[in-house]
Design a protein around this motif. Structure first.
Motif, PDB file in Angstrom:
ATOM      1  N   PRO A   3      29.703 -14.463 -24.079  1.00  0.00           N
ATOM      2  CA  PRO A   3      30.281 -13.131 -24.345  1.00  0.00           C
ATOM      3  C   PRO A   3      31.790 -13.197 -24.637  1.00  0.00           C
ATOM      4  CG  PRO A   3      28.896 -13.073 -22.385  1.00  0.00           C
ATOM      5  CD  PRO A   3      29.036 -14.518 -22.776  1.00  0.00           C
ATOM      6  N   TYR A   4      32.129 -13.201 -25.906  1.00  0.00           N
ATOM      7  CA  TYR A   4      33.511 -13.304 -26.368  1.00  0.00           C
ATOM      8  C   TYR A   4      34.379 -12.188 -25.799  1.00  0.00           C
ATOM      9  CZ  TYR A   4      37.261 -13.220 -29.959  1.00  0.00           C
ATOM     10  OH  TYR A   4      38.458 -13.204 -30.622  1.00  0.00           O
ATOM     11  N   LYS A   5      33.803 -10.984 -25.685  1.00  0.00           N
ATOM     12  CA  LYS A   5      34.555  -9.826 -25.206  1.00  0.00           C
ATOM     13  C   LYS A   5      35.142 -10.062 -23.810  1.00  0.00           C
ATOM     14  CE  LYS A   5      30.412  -7.697 -25.307  1.00  0.00           C
ATOM     15  NZ  LYS A   5      30.073  -8.865 -25.944  1.00  0.00           N
ATOM     16  N   ILE A   6      34.387 -10.748 -22.965  1.00  0.00           N
ATOM     17  CA  ILE A   6      34.864 -11.033 -21.609  1.00  0.00           C
ATOM     18  C   ILE A   6      36.081 -11.952 -21.670  1.00  0.00           C
ATOM     19  CG2 ILE A   6      34.246 -12.144 -19.423  1.00  0.00           C
ATOM     20  CD1 ILE A   6      32.917  -9.400 -19.933  1.00  0.00           C
ATOM     21  N   PHE A   7      36.059 -12.898 -22.587  1.00  0.00           N
ATOM     22  CA  PHE A   7      37.169 -13.835 -22.727  1.00  0.00           C
ATOM     23  C   PHE A   7      38.392 -13.163 -23.346  1.00  0.00           C
ATOM     24  CE2 PHE A   7      33.789 -16.600 -21.729  1.00  0.00           C
ATOM     25  CZ  PHE A   7      34.352 -17.735 -21.177  1.00  0.00           C
ATOM     26  N   THR A   8      38.172 -12.210 -24.255  1.00  0.00           N
ATOM     27  CA  THR A   8      39.330 -11.524 -24.840  1.00  0.00           C
ATOM     28  C   THR A   8      40.019 -10.678 -23.778  1.00  0.00           C
ATOM     29  OG1 THR A   8      38.072  -9.584 -25.642  1.00  0.00           O
ATOM     30  CG2 THR A   8      38.266 -11.459 -27.132  1.00  0.00           C
ATOM     31  N   ILE A   9      39.231 -10.020 -22.943  1.00  0.00           N
ATOM     32  CA  ILE A   9      39.804  -9.203 -21.865  1.00  0.00           C
ATOM     33  C   ILE A   9      40.520 -10.102 -20.853  1.00  0.00           C
ATOM     34  CG2 ILE A   9      39.231  -7.673 -19.934  1.00  0.00           C
ATOM     35  CD1 ILE A   9      36.968  -6.528 -21.792  1.00  0.00           C
ATOM     36  N   ALA A  10      39.866 -11.202 -20.475  1.00  0.00           N
ATOM     37  CA  ALA A  10      40.482 -12.139 -19.522  1.00  0.00           C
ATOM     38  C   ALA A  10      41.781 -12.710 -20.081  1.00  0.00           C
ATOM     39  CB  ALA A  10      39.506 -13.267 -19.181  1.00  0.00           C
ATOM     40  N   ALA A  11      41.826 -12.979 -21.380  1.00  0.00           N
ATOM     41  CA  ALA A  11      43.050 -13.496 -22.001  1.00  0.00           C
ATOM     42  C   ALA A  11      44.187 -12.490 -21.843  1.00  0.00           C
ATOM     43  CB  ALA A  11      42.813 -13.801 -23.481  1.00  0.00           C
ATOM     44  N   GLY A  12      43.882 -11.212 -21.981  1.00  0.00           N
ATOM     45  CA  GLY A  12      44.902 -10.180 -21.785  1.00  0.00           C
ATOM     46  C   GLY A  12      45.337 -10.052 -20.345  1.00  0.00           C
ATOM     47  N   VAL A  13      44.373 -10.126 -19.426  1.00  0.00           N
ATOM     48  CA  VAL A  13      44.706 -10.053 -17.997  1.00  0.00           C
ATOM     49  C   VAL A  13      45.666 -11.172 -17.626  1.00  0.00           C
ATOM     50  CG1 VAL A  13      43.767 -10.321 -15.661  1.00  0.00           C
ATOM     51  CG2 VAL A  13      42.577  -8.873 -17.307  1.00  0.00           C
ATOM     52  N   LEU A  14      45.393 -12.360 -18.137  1.00  0.00           N
ATOM     53  CA  LEU A  14      46.221 -13.521 -17.811  1.00  0.00           C
ATOM     54  C   LEU A  14      47.426 -13.677 -18.741  1.00  0.00           C
ATOM     55  CD1 LEU A  14      43.353 -16.032 -17.042  1.00  0.00           C
ATOM     56  CD2 LEU A  14      44.814 -14.843 -15.413  1.00  0.00           C
ATOM     57  N   VAL A  15      47.593 -12.741 -19.676  1.00  0.00           N
ATOM     58  CA  VAL A  15      48.681 -12.748 -20.650  1.00  0.00           C
ATOM     59  C   VAL A  15      48.780 -14.126 -21.318  1.00  0.00           C
ATOM     60  CG1 VAL A  15      51.054 -12.032 -21.099  1.00  0.00           C
ATOM     61  CG2 VAL A  15      49.866 -11.107 -19.126  1.00  0.00           C
ATOM     62  N   MET A  16      47.650 -14.539 -21.898  1.00  0.00           N
ATOM     63  CA  MET A  16      47.606 -15.793 -22.642  1.00  0.00           C
ATOM     64  C   MET A  16      48.595 -15.722 -23.804  1.00  0.00           C
ATOM     65  SD  MET A  16      44.344 -17.359 -24.702  1.00  0.00           S
ATOM     66  CE  MET A  16      44.505 -18.853 -25.657  1.00  0.00           C
ATOM     67  N   ASN A  17      49.150 -16.840 -24.180  1.00  0.00           N
ATOM     68  CA  ASN A  17      50.048 -16.918 -25.330  1.00  0.00           C
ATOM     69  C   ASN A  17      49.354 -16.254 -26.522  1.00  0.00           C
ATOM     70  OD1 ASN A  17      50.897 -18.189 -27.920  1.00  0.00           O
ATOM     71  ND2 ASN A  17      52.384 -19.180 -26.588  1.00  0.00           N
ATOM     72  N   PHE A  18      49.937 -15.157 -27.017  1.00  0.00           N
ATOM     73  CA  PHE A  18      49.259 -14.338 -28.027  1.00  0.00           C
ATOM     74  C   PHE A  18      49.027 -15.067 -29.355  1.00  0.00           C
ATOM     75  CE2 PHE A  18      48.965 -10.809 -31.113  1.00  0.00           C
ATOM     76  CZ  PHE A  18      47.814 -10.215 -30.604  1.00  0.00           C
ATOM     77  N   PRO A  19      50.019 -15.796 -29.901  1.00  0.00           N
ATOM     78  CA  PRO A  19      49.745 -16.533 -31.138  1.00  0.00           C
ATOM     79  C   PRO A  19      48.609 -17.549 -30.981  1.00  0.00           C
ATOM     80  CG  PRO A  19      52.107 -16.348 -30.834  1.00  0.00           C
ATOM     81  CD  PRO A  19      51.462 -15.843 -29.567  1.00  0.00           C
ATOM     82  N   LEU A  20      48.555 -18.242 -29.832  1.00  0.00           N
ATOM     83  CA  LEU A  20      47.453 -19.185 -29.600  1.00  0.00           C
ATOM     84  C   LEU A  20      46.123 -18.458 -29.506  1.00  0.00           C
ATOM     85  CD1 LEU A  20      48.829 -21.847 -27.094  1.00  0.00           C
ATOM     86  CD2 LEU A  20      48.240 -22.146 -29.501  1.00  0.00           C
ATOM     87  N   PHE A  21      46.139 -17.282 -28.869  1.00  0.00           N
ATOM     88  CA  PHE A  21      44.938 -16.455 -28.785  1.00  0.00           C
ATOM     89  C   PHE A  21      44.426 -16.106 -30.186  1.00  0.00           C
ATOM     90  CE2 PHE A  21      43.129 -12.191 -28.964  1.00  0.00           C
ATOM     91  CZ  PHE A  21      42.045 -12.328 -28.119  1.00  0.00           C
ATOM     92  N   LEU A  22      45.333 -15.673 -31.053  1.00  0.00           N
ATOM     93  CA  LEU A  22      44.951 -15.305 -32.423  1.00  0.00           C
ATOM     94  C   LEU A  22      44.391 -16.502 -33.194  1.00  0.00           C
ATOM     95  CD1 LEU A  22      47.819 -12.931 -33.629  1.00  0.00           C
ATOM     96  CD2 LEU A  22      45.436 -12.336 -33.164  1.00  0.00           C
ATOM     97  N   ILE A  23      45.037 -17.639 -33.078  1.00  0.00           N
ATOM     98  CA  ILE A  23      44.591 -18.842 -33.796  1.00  0.00           C
ATOM     99  C   ILE A  23      43.204 -19.266 -33.310  1.00  0.00           C
ATOM    100  CG2 ILE A  23      45.048 -21.304 -34.155  1.00  0.00           C
ATOM    101  CD1 ILE A  23      48.096 -20.533 -34.037  1.00  0.00           C
ATOM    102  N   ALA A  24      43.032 -19.301 -31.976  1.00  0.00           N
ATOM    103  CA  ALA A  24      41.736 -19.705 -31.418  1.00  0.00           C
ATOM    104  C   ALA A  24      40.635 -18.738 -31.826  1.00  0.00           C
ATOM    105  CB  ALA A  24      41.827 -19.796 -29.894  1.00  0.00           C
ATOM    106  N   SER A  25      40.936 -17.446 -31.801  1.00  0.00           N
ATOM    107  CA  SER A  25      39.954 -16.425 -32.182  1.00  0.00           C
ATOM    108  C   SER A  25      39.580 -16.556 -33.655  1.00  0.00           C
ATOM    109  CB  SER A  25      40.511 -15.019 -31.913  1.00  0.00           C
ATOM    110  OG  SER A  25      40.663 -14.804 -30.539  1.00  0.00           O
ATOM    111  N   PHE A  26      40.599 -16.687 -34.500  1.00  0.00           N
ATOM    112  CA  PHE A  26      40.338 -16.780 -35.934  1.00  0.00           C
ATOM    113  C   PHE A  26      39.543 -18.039 -36.274  1.00  0.00           C
ATOM    114  CE2 PHE A  26      41.376 -17.782 -40.351  1.00  0.00           C
ATOM    115  CZ  PHE A  26      40.974 -16.599 -40.954  1.00  0.00           C
ATOM    116  N   LEU A  27      39.896 -19.167 -35.677  1.00  0.00           N
ATOM    117  CA  LEU A  27      39.163 -20.409 -35.960  1.00  0.00           C
ATOM    118  C   LEU A  27      37.723 -20.339 -35.443  1.00  0.00           C
ATOM    119  CD1 LEU A  27      41.879 -23.125 -35.193  1.00  0.00           C
ATOM    120  CD2 LEU A  27      40.991 -22.427 -37.438  1.00  0.00           C
ATOM    121  N   GLY A  28      37.553 -19.875 -34.200  1.00  0.00           N
ATOM    122  CA  GLY A  28      36.212 -19.803 -33.622  1.00  0.00           C
ATOM    123  C   GLY A  28      35.316 -18.824 -34.343  1.00  0.00           C
ATOM    124  N   ARG A  29      35.824 -17.612 -34.553  1.00  0.00           N
ATOM    125  CA  ARG A  29      35.025 -16.606 -35.259  1.00  0.00           C
ATOM    126  C   ARG A  29      34.833 -16.996 -36.727  1.00  0.00           C
ATOM    127  NH1 ARG A  29      32.287 -12.385 -32.368  1.00  0.00           N
ATOM    128  NH2 ARG A  29      32.053 -13.841 -30.654  1.00  0.00           N
TER     129      ARG A  29
END
Length: 194
Positions: free
Chosen positions: A120-146
């Motif tokens: 469930p990708y949605k759970i990981f996107t929410i968790a990334a926000g809770v943990l304030v993951m590095n946003f550019p890395l989040f975008l790159i990982a999301s774009f590559l994976g999706r």
């Protein structure tokens, strides 16, 4: 009794309609932040119905999904208290805890794997926000994976097109009941283990 072949034919018909592109974007967006139906379910029939637009359709699904992931990230960052009861209510608490563990261990790779696989990708996107993951890395990982996942669906349809359609039409009822059975078993197992 449900006839999955008529549902499949109706999906193919609807996939060729002009508004279908908007619905593909909307489904991709919502699935990445709060909805349960993956965009693959709509992307594949749309690619079969509109073979000349396969790459455009895949790109629309990817953009919608990544933007939905960004929305999920901001839900986690600014509104987690509002969604936490729903995570528990719908049985995603163990997935959420797994996401937190993965982030502490792997960060970028956690989002990439969740974006690429049926996790469930949605759970990981929410968790990334809770943990304030590095946003550019989040975008790159999301774009590559999706991107890999949804372009993979498009490639599969592009190269096996009519054979995929023939196979689905021939075995759709069996596939439909098999998938329904698997979902039922997963729900029962989840219920019994909680």
């Amino acid at each position: 009794m449900i006839k999955f072949d008529s549902i499949y034919k109706k999906t193919i018909e609807l996939s060729a309609k002009p508004a279908a592109t908007f619905y593909l974007f909307l489904l991709s967006f919502t699935e990445a932040s709060f909805f349960v139906v993956p965009p693959d379910v709509m992307l594949a029939p749309m690619c079969l119905a509109q073979p000349k637009k396969i790459w455009r359709l895949a790109l629309i699904a990817i953009i919608g999904s990544v933007l939905g992931g960004v929305f999920g990230y901001f839900i986690g960052m600014f509104g987690f208290n509002l969604v936490q009861p729903y995570i528990e209510q719908y049985g995603y608490q163990s997935h959420y805890e797994l996401a937190l563990q993965w982030f502490s261990d792997w960060g970028f790779w956690a989002i990439f794997i969740a974006a690429l696989t049926p996790i469930p990708y949605k759970i990981f996107t929410i968790a990334a926000g809770v943990l304030v993951m590095n946003f550019p890395l989040f975008l790159i990982a999301s774009f590559l994976g999706r991107g890999l996942r949804l372009f993979g669906v498009a490639c599969f349809v592009k190269f096996f097109g009519r054979r995929v359609d023939y196979f689905i039409q021939r075995y759709i009822n069996q596939l439909g009941w098999l998938i329904t059975g698997i979902i039922g078993i997963v729900i029962i197992v989840e219920f019994l283990t909680n």
